[in-house]
Every structure is written in structure tokens, then in C-alpha cells.
Design an enzyme around this catalytic site. Sequence first.
Site, mmCIF file in Angstrom:
data_model
loop_
_atom_site.group_PDB
_atom_site.id
_atom_site.type_symbol
_atom_site.label_atom_id
_atom_site.label_comp_id
_atom_site.label_asym_id
_atom_site.label_seq_id
_atom_site.Cartn_x
_atom_site.Cartn_y
_atom_site.Cartn_z
ATOM 1 C CG ASP A 179 -7.336 -2.922 -0.780
ATOM 2 O OD1 ASP A 179 -6.517 -2.157 -1.314
ATOM 3 O OD2 ASP A 179 -7.249 -3.310 0.403
ATOM 4 C CG ASP B 88 -2.114 -0.917 1.048
ATOM 5 O OD1 ASP B 88 -2.395 -1.723 1.947
ATOM 6 O OD2 ASP B 88 -2.749 -0.820 -0.019
HETATM 7 C C1 DX5 Z 1 -6.311 1.013 2.442
HETATM 8 C C2 DX5 Z 1 -5.469 -0.046 1.766
HETATM 9 C C3 DX5 Z 1 -5.904 -1.437 2.119
HETATM 10 C C4 DX5 Z 1 -5.835 -1.702 3.617
HETATM 11 C C5 DX5 Z 1 -6.409 -3.064 3.902
HETATM 12 O O1 DX5 Z 1 -6.074 2.251 1.832
HETATM 13 O O2 DX5 Z 1 -5.548 0.073 0.362
HETATM 14 O O3 DX5 Z 1 -5.077 -2.373 1.425
HETATM 15 O O4 DX5 Z 1 -4.500 -1.653 4.066
HETATM 16 O O5 DX5 Z 1 -6.386 -3.215 5.278
HETATM 17 P P1 DX5 Z 1 -7.556 -3.961 6.066
HETATM 18 O O6 DX5 Z 1 -7.565 -5.366 5.525
HETATM 19 O O7 DX5 Z 1 -7.088 -3.864 7.485
HETATM 20 O O8 DX5 Z 1 -8.831 -3.244 5.801
HETATM 21 ZN ZN ZN Z 2 -4.550 -1.518 -0.754
#
Ligand code: DX5
Ligand code: ZN
Length: 219
Positions: free
Chosen positions: A179, A34
Site C-alpha cells: 500500500d 483509508d
Molecule cells: C496512505 C494510504 C494509502 C494511500 C495510497 O496512508 O494508506 O492507501 O492512499 O495512495 P497512493 O496509491 O496514491 O500511494
Molecule cells: Zn491504505
Amino acid sequence: MVEVSTSILSMKEKEEIKTIMGLETAKTDYFHIDVMDGKFVEKNTYEKMIEYSSYIKRISNLPLDVHLMVKDIKKAIYDFTALEPNIITFHYEACKNKEEVLEIIDLIKDNHCRVGIAVKPDTKIEEIYEILPYVHMCLIMTVEPGKGGQTLITDMLEKIKKLKTYVKEKQLEIDIEVDGGINLNTAERVKNVGANILVAGTAILKAVDYKTIIEELKK
Ligand code: DX5
Ligand code: ZN
């Protein structure tokens, strides 16, 4: 078949190598990187994600699934192709117009990398239909981009279903990645409407046993 891409955004400091090796042993399909620039989204993880990606490249053969949440996409493509990712996904909303979207797609492909297009929750899925023939994956954000640990926005289920219907109708060979807020409660629902790559960060990193949770998410 369903694949899991583990977001390493929230890895515990000083436990990065142990976490990466644990995730590799647990057979995550991808490491989800990310990349945030502090402009497209508030947080800035840019340098940290370059560092983490280089650790992964040194100790693992598993592919990098790079998610660019940045305004300056070209700079990020330059910085991250050096780490030989399997796919680079950029945000539709970070581009001025369709011409720029197509130019970025070509730039990623010219760097021998597969391409994904990401859409924020408020972006209508129809807006990206015309570029789907040129990409390998569409990433539907099921939370507002910018941080982990949020709750899945259930309105996105309809959006995933709409995209899946369109992709099948047009016989497009693209992956649908989701996501944000993906866990054992929400995984079933997003798979049922057509998602085939699940990104999960919190749900996996907080689990006692990475292998079990990854297998459960894939079921
Ligand atoms: C948010 C990111 C995601 C996030 C997912 O901007 O793109 O990939 O890190 O994290 P969880 O699974 O904790 O929602
Ligand atoms: Zn992400």
C-alpha cells in the site's frame, strides 16, 4: 492470483458516486478505505470514510478493505463493522503490546470480519511473525501512512520478500497486501517479491480508463 484494492482517499469531491460506479464497472476487487483519525497520522478522514463507505454499500456489492490508521482501534472497529467490511486491517504500531494485538484480532473476528495487520516502513517484519497464524492478511506499507501520491520506498521490496519466504516456509495461508506508491512502474517489482493484493489510489484515480489500469496492474 493478484488482486487490486482501489484507495478512494483522493476521490474528487462531488464526483464520488460517478467514481465509485466507474471503479465497480472497471472491476476493482476491493474498495480500499483509508481511515485516518488525525492522531495516529496527521490527516483526519474518519467521517468522510464512513460517508464514502455508506455510499459504496448502497450502490455496490464489491467488498470494503478497511485500513485503520487510528489510535482508538476499538472505536473504529465498532464504527466500521456497521458497514459490513470484508476485512479490517489495523496497525501493529497502534497497539501497546502483543496482548492488545491479539485482543483486537479477536474483537474483529467476533464482529464476523476478516483481520489484517499493517506495519509501517520502519517496523521490522519479524516483529509480527508470531501473530501471523491469527490473521488473514499482512499489509506492508510501502510509504509512510498518512497521505496518497507518495513514492514507493524501495527498501520495502526486501521486507515483502522476507515475509513471503516466511509465510511459505510456515505454510501460512495469508494475503500480502502492499500500500503506497503502487503504479505501473512499481507493480511488477512488488508482485515479483510476493505481494498478491495491490492497493493503488493515485495511479488509478488519475487514469483516463480505470479498467485498463486495473487490468495492467494485475498482469
Ligand atoms: C496512505 C494510504 C494509502 C494511500 C495510497 O496512508 O494508506 O492507501 O492512499 O495512495 P497512493 O496509491 O496514491 O500511494
Ligand atoms: Zn491504505
